[in-house]
Structures are given as C-alpha cells and as structure tokens.
Scaffold this motif. Structure first.
Motif, PDB file in Angstrom:
ATOM      1  N   VAL A 243      41.080  71.052  34.897  1.00 19.27           N
ATOM      2  CA  VAL A 243      40.273  70.580  33.774  1.00 19.27           C
ATOM      3  C   VAL A 243      41.196  70.045  32.682  1.00 19.27           C
ATOM      4  N   THR A 267      43.790  66.986  35.901  1.00 18.26           N
ATOM      5  CA  THR A 267      42.756  66.956  36.936  1.00 18.26           C
ATOM      6  C   THR A 267      43.398  66.680  38.288  1.00 18.26           C
ATOM      7  N   LEU A 291      34.861  75.910  36.528  1.00 16.10           N
ATOM      8  CA  LEU A 291      35.025  74.814  37.478  1.00 16.10           C
ATOM      9  C   LEU A 291      33.686  74.351  38.033  1.00 16.10           C
ATOM     10  N   TYR A 294      31.871  72.255  35.159  1.00 12.07           N
ATOM     11  CA  TYR A 294      32.449  70.935  34.947  1.00 12.07           C
ATOM     12  C   TYR A 294      32.339  70.030  36.167  1.00 12.07           C
ATOM     13  N   VAL A 296      33.882  70.341  38.860  1.00  2.00           N
ATOM     14  CA  VAL A 296      35.177  70.246  39.530  1.00  2.00           C
ATOM     15  C   VAL A 296      35.124  70.885  40.907  1.00  2.00           C
TER      16      VAL A 296
END
Length: 473
Positions: A243, A267, A291, A294, A296
C-alpha cells in the motif's frame, strides 16, 4: 496460558458462606483500607494459611479479571519472560511437530536447524518410543509431555522409517520457529508463509518477498493461517510492501478518538491472495483487513478469529508487567473486527483444500501432491491432514474432495439419482454412491485412485512406504 487463583473465586466462596447462614450479601464498594483489612484477616484466620504474596497476587488478578477482558493480563517478571518467548516463537525442545494418523504417531514436520533436524529425523517418521516408553498408541499430549524437558537434558527417540528402526539421542535446546519462508510454484506463483508478527517479522517477510520478486513472480500467496498476531508495528511495515498511501487501521481509544496508523509504502504489479482461518488473529487481521479493503488482496479460507483490540505493555513500578487493552481497531473502510472477524472472499474449508484453491486463484496449477502419514504435501508445501487416503484390498482410495481439487475439479451430490458427480477436465463423471469405486468412512468419501486417473488426463499415481503420490501433467 498460565491461569491463577483469583480474588473473584475467593469472593464467590464468601458469598456462598453468607447465603448458607441465611444472610443476603449486600452490595458495597470496598476502599483501600477495607481491602487491606480483609487481607490481614484472611492471613490470620483462614484454614489454608495464605501468604501475603499469594493474596496480593490474587488481588491483582481479581482486578484484572473484573474487567472481563481476556487480553488484559498481569505478568510477574518470570511470567513476562515466558510470554516474550511465546511472542518470539522460542521454546525449549527438540524441534518436532507431531501428528496422529490412522492410529499411529508421525513426525509431521521438523523445525529447521533444531536438534531433531540436525540429527536426521525426517517428516513421515513413525514415532515408536520415547526414553524407552512405547508411544505408538499414545496421545499427542502424552508424547509432547515425554519429549519436553529442561534445556540441556537428553531425550532418546526411536522412529521407524521404511521398515527400519532408527534411534536418536537428542539434547533439548532453545528452538525458534521460522518467522517466514517462501517457495516458487508452477506458473510463476509465489508462496510466502508468515507464522507470527514477532519483532523481526517485517525484515524476515521482506527478505522472502525480495527472493520471490527476483524470480519474477506473477502472483503472490501469503499464508496467515494459524498466525495469532504479535506486534502492530510489524504489521504496518509489512503492509507498506503493498500500500503506497493509506492507513493500516483506525485505532479508537477510550475517549472515542481515532488514531489512524498511516501507511507510506509501495505497490506490487501482481495480485495477492491471503490464506486465513479461524486462528488468524490480531495483527494478522490488521494486515488482512487493510489489504482486503484497499483491493490489494483477496482472502481465501475461513472467517478469521475476531480480535479487534490492541494492547500496550506497561511496566509496573513495584515489579511485573501489565498487558492492557488500550484501543479497538477498525479496518480502513471502518469495518469492526472485534468479535466479528474478517470474511474471506473465497470461503474454503480444510488446510489442503484452501492451499489448492489459492494456487488456482493465483493462476497456478498444482504439479504434485503426496498424501499419508499425517500430512498432505502440495508442491513442497506441507500441511497437517489425517486420513487423506486409505488402502482397501491393496487399492489406494484418496479423499474425494481433495483429489478433485488437486485435479482442478469439484464434487457435488445429485440426490435425485443418488450419484456423486465429479466435474474435472471439462467433463462430468457420475458414480453411484454405492459404487465399489467409492469408500465412505466417518461421513467422508474417498475414491479409487484408478478412477481419478481415468477421469483426469495426464494424472499419474504411485504408492510406496505408506504414501500416495499424485502427479499432474
């Protein structure tokens, strides 16, 4: 965790005595003088002759217990050292992880560089005796009790491997579990296991991640199953690998003030998948929640534990340490974690099944699986699993769901026709529930491995030394 007699138990006894005498106990608020007077009277009159130290400890534990918070604890200096060892994954032993399968005890894994590993004990060894005591039918608790002991002492362990007996004299030493390990899987899938958020977790994680990045991975699986957490700062540092700008979590203190933990990182160009289960807790949930929020990472496995509070370590001036809950945290999007946990994006039950699902979701294809002796090993990644396959009349039968998952398929029961449908390789294979190619034990179906090979193009299998090996094309 060590438990102690508390003041609450003492008060319960006093209330019981009052009720037996016909007197209803009145509510009261004790002051410091009353507390000291009661302590002195107990020392003077109680049958057990309690010591001043034991009553002081009981009073401390009573105050802590009155909060109704399982995470706030008082430690004496010795107890704090033990807890620190727990946080740092350090213990005295020989470095054996044992498991029971089909009525026998096996070495499920060995700790790298531990006494057992250095002596040559291997995963899959059947444990026969410890210090002359036959443990072939012993419980895991009894086995662990026999193997554990003081540092520097010796324990003699006899194992059976390939039909031959091997004896080892091992000296118990301080052993530390590895914090992180990694492996490159077929299809450019990186696998990284993190076992705890101890004081060096971020450095260990980054070292393994750098190894995988250097190999040009296309996706990443991070295994946080059974990771009970640790230090929040380590979770922050690990999150900053994924992040670039955000928060790890929103921390709410006793006054309702939000103290967000900020992230300033980088990232990755590939998708990330987190393996989680019911023992994924605390700092593991901090990382997973961030995570996931977001976008991700996707979570694969079972709902997490649900420990959404943070503790601070405070030294007690007169001696000892207090671990006290100071904040509750929420994910970056404001989701409550405490007593709720995190929900996986792809719910999957069973350790081996979860790993197989993660590999498939990450774009990979499992190449090899070995089952038996308390373990299932998928492309070199070892998981504990009992009764994964059984031999009947000389024919190996493998857990049906596990076998289908390895082959990239799925299983469903068709009640109308009382058949089991196995979808694999783009085809549906149906087999009656009463067919000889199926074996049901304790409600779990196993399939004749020859049928599985027939259904799955390129699948080969072999058995030796109590193990079943499957290889995919």
């Amino acid at each position: 965790m060590i438990r102690y007699r508390t003041l609450r138990r003492l008060l319960a006894s006093l209330l019981l005595a009052s009720s037996l005498m016909g007197a209803a106990p009145a509510a009261f608020a004790a002051n410091a003088e009353q507390t000291e007077d009661v302590k002195k009277l107990l020392e003077q009159y109680h049958l057990s002759k309690p010591s001043d130290d034991s009553l002081n400890e009981g009073a401390i534990q009573g105050m802590v217990q009155s909060l109704g918070d399982p995470y706030t604890e008082y430690f004496s200096d010795d107890q704090w050292k033990q807890f620190q060892n727990y946080l740092e994954q350090t213990y005295v032993g020989v470095g054996i992880v044992s498991v029971r399968d089909e009525g026998r005890l096996y070495v499920q894994d060995v700790v790298p560089n531990g006494p057992a590993a250095k002596a040559g004990i291997l995963p899959g060894d059947a444990i026969a005796s410890v210090d002359g005591q036959d443990v072939r039918t012993a419980t895991l608790d009894k086995l662990n009790g026999l193997i554990s002991g003081k540092e520097g002492t010796t324990v003699r362990i006899v194992v059976v491997r390939g039909g031959k007996t091997h004896a080892f004299a091992l000296t118990r030493h301080s052993v530390q579990l590895p914090a992180a390990s990694s492996r490159l899987l077929r299809g450019g899938v990186g696998y990284l296991s993190l076992t705890a958020f101890r004081s060096d977790a971020a450095d260990k994680f980054k070292a393994e991640l750098d190894k995988l990045d250097a190999k040009g991975i296309r996706s990443l699986i991070v295994d946080l199953r059974d990771n009970g957490g640790g230090y929040v700062e380590q979770a922050r540092l690990i999150a900053e690998n994924f992040v670039s700008d955000g928060v790890l979590a929103h921390m709410t203190d006793r006054d309702g003030k939000d103290n967000p933990i900020e992230l300033r990182g980088t990232t990755k160009p590939y998708p990330v998948y987190l393996l989680v289960n019911g023992n994924t807790a605390s700092a593991s949930e901090l990382l997973s929640g961030a995570l996931q929020d977001y976008g991700v990472a996707k979570l694969i496995g079972a709902p997490t534990y649900g420990k959404g509070v943070v503790q601070q370590i405070v030294e007690v001036p007169s001696g000892g340490v207090l671990k006290v809950t100071i904040e509750e945290y929420y994910t970056p999007s404001g989701h409550k974690v405490d007593h709720k946990g995190l929900m996986p994006d792809y719910p999957v039950e069973g350790e081996a099944m979860q790993l197989l699902a993660a590999i498939r979701q990450a774009g990979g294809k499992p190449a090899a699986m070995t089952a038996g002796k308390g373990s299932v090993v998928i492309d070199g990644i070892r998981t504990a699993s009992a009764s994964s396959f059984v031999v009947r009349n000389g024919v190996p039968f493998v857990d049906l769901k596990l076998a289908a998952a390895f082959a990239g398929g799925s299983v469903r029961y068709e009640a109308a026709t009382k058949t089991i449908a196995v979808d694999v390789g783009g085809r549906t294979n149906r087999i009656p529930a009463s067919d000889a190619g199926l074996y049901v034990r304790n409600g779990v179906s196993a399939v004749d491995v020859r049928l599985l090979a027939k259904w799955t193009p390129g699948l080969t299998w072999s058995t030796s030394d109590g193990l079943l090996r499957l290889n995919a094309a």
